[in-house]
Design a protein around this motif. Sequence first.
Motif, short mmCIF file in Angstrom:
data_model
loop_
_atom_site.label_atom_id
_atom_site.label_comp_id
_atom_site.label_asym_id
_atom_site.label_seq_id
_atom_site.Cartn_x
_atom_site.Cartn_y
_atom_site.Cartn_z
N VAL A 74 -3.93 14.61 17.07
CA VAL A 74 -3.23 14.45 15.80
C VAL A 74 -4.17 13.89 14.74
N GLU A 75 -4.24 14.60 13.63
CA GLU A 75 -4.93 14.10 12.44
C GLU A 75 -3.86 13.72 11.43
N PHE A 76 -3.86 12.47 11.00
CA PHE A 76 -2.89 11.99 10.02
C PHE A 76 -3.49 12.10 8.63
N LEU B 246 8.58 1.64 18.13
CA LEU B 246 8.20 2.93 17.56
C LEU B 246 6.69 3.15 17.60
N TRP B 247 5.92 2.09 17.41
CA TRP B 247 4.46 2.24 17.51
C TRP B 247 4.07 2.69 18.92
N GLN B 248 4.74 2.14 19.93
CA GLN B 248 4.43 2.55 21.30
C GLN B 248 4.71 4.04 21.50
N ARG B 249 5.84 4.48 21.03
CA ARG B 249 6.18 5.91 21.15
C ARG B 249 5.16 6.78 20.42
N LEU B 250 4.79 6.36 19.21
CA LEU B 250 3.85 7.16 18.43
C LEU B 250 2.47 7.19 19.07
N LEU B 251 2.01 6.05 19.56
CA LEU B 251 0.70 6.03 20.23
C LEU B 251 0.72 6.90 21.49
N ASP B 252 1.80 6.86 22.24
CA ASP B 252 1.91 7.72 23.44
C ASP B 252 1.84 9.19 23.06
N LEU B 253 2.50 9.56 21.99
CA LEU B 253 2.48 10.96 21.54
C LEU B 253 1.10 11.37 21.05
N CYS B 254 0.38 10.44 20.46
CA CYS B 254 -0.99 10.73 20.01
C CYS B 254 -1.94 10.94 21.19
N GLU B 255 -1.55 10.46 22.36
CA GLU B 255 -2.33 10.72 23.58
C GLU B 255 -2.05 12.13 24.11
N GLN B 256 -0.86 12.66 23.84
CA GLN B 256 -0.48 13.98 24.33
C GLN B 256 -1.00 15.10 23.44
N HIS B 257 -1.14 14.81 22.16
CA HIS B 257 -1.56 15.80 21.18
C HIS B 257 -2.80 15.30 20.45
N ALA C 181 -2.10 2.48 9.80
CA ALA C 181 -1.98 1.83 11.10
C ALA C 181 -2.60 2.67 12.20
N ILE C 182 -2.53 3.99 12.08
CA ILE C 182 -3.13 4.87 13.10
C ILE C 182 -4.62 5.07 12.83
N THR C 183 -4.98 5.50 11.63
CA THR C 183 -6.37 5.87 11.35
C THR C 183 -7.31 4.68 11.31
N LYS C 184 -6.80 3.51 10.95
CA LYS C 184 -7.64 2.32 10.90
C LYS C 184 -7.60 1.52 12.21
N GLY C 185 -6.84 2.03 13.18
CA GLY C 185 -6.80 1.41 14.50
C GLY C 185 -5.92 0.18 14.62
N TRP C 186 -5.14 -0.12 13.58
CA TRP C 186 -4.32 -1.33 13.63
C TRP C 186 -3.29 -1.27 14.76
N ALA C 187 -2.62 -0.14 14.91
CA ALA C 187 -1.56 -0.02 15.92
C ALA C 187 -2.12 -0.23 17.33
N ASP D 85 3.65 10.76 3.40
CA ASP D 85 3.37 9.94 2.22
C ASP D 85 3.42 8.45 2.57
N SER D 86 3.43 8.14 3.85
CA SER D 86 3.51 6.75 4.31
C SER D 86 2.12 6.18 4.62
N ARG D 87 1.66 5.31 3.76
CA ARG D 87 0.40 4.60 4.03
C ARG D 87 0.55 3.73 5.28
N TYR D 88 1.74 3.18 5.48
CA TYR D 88 2.03 2.35 6.65
C TYR D 88 1.67 3.10 7.93
N VAL D 89 2.13 4.34 8.05
CA VAL D 89 1.86 5.14 9.24
C VAL D 89 0.39 5.56 9.29
N VAL D 90 -0.10 6.14 8.21
CA VAL D 90 -1.47 6.66 8.21
C VAL D 90 -2.48 5.54 8.47
#
Length: 156
Positions: free
Chosen positions: A116-118, A103-114, A76-82, A69-74
């Motif tokens: 992920v659709e947010f 935390l953004w670095q960790r999340l981006l690294d994990l999105c490279e491993q999997h 930043a990832i889906t719009k390419g901001w991160a 339910d976090s627009r901040y997360v969704v």
Amino acid sequence: MNKVQIYTDGACSGNPGKGGYGIILAYNEHRKELSGGYRLTTNNRMEMMAAIIALEALNKPCDVILYTDSRYVVDAITKGWAKKWQANDWQRNKKEQAKNPDLWQRLLDLCEQHQVEFVWVKGHAGHPENEQCDRLAVAACQEVELSIDAVYEEQK
């Protein structure tokens, strides 16, 4: 690749304040709930931490749909901001640094491993898994023994 559904939520008692995250991992008929809390953090950090801990719990690359339910997360990832902040040495613009680069670095690294659709879901709107994640997150931030969000506390 295994198809996994992940539901996440973060909570904070005060912002900043005590924080917690709640997670549901669902794979076929298997379901696992995770939660944890921190003595001093922010709501956005807990929303991000929920996604990070959930993805880190996967023991091999998976095809993931992550509901939050976090627009901040969704956004930043889906719009390419991160990725843009990362490419600009964690600057949002010439004058403003991006918040939570650790935390953004960790999340981006994990999105490279999997893969992920947010997916954004409206919070507190009766979505069963989101409501359960909220309960887990709120309970986690009310625990007596809370972890230390060292990066956040060092910045304060």
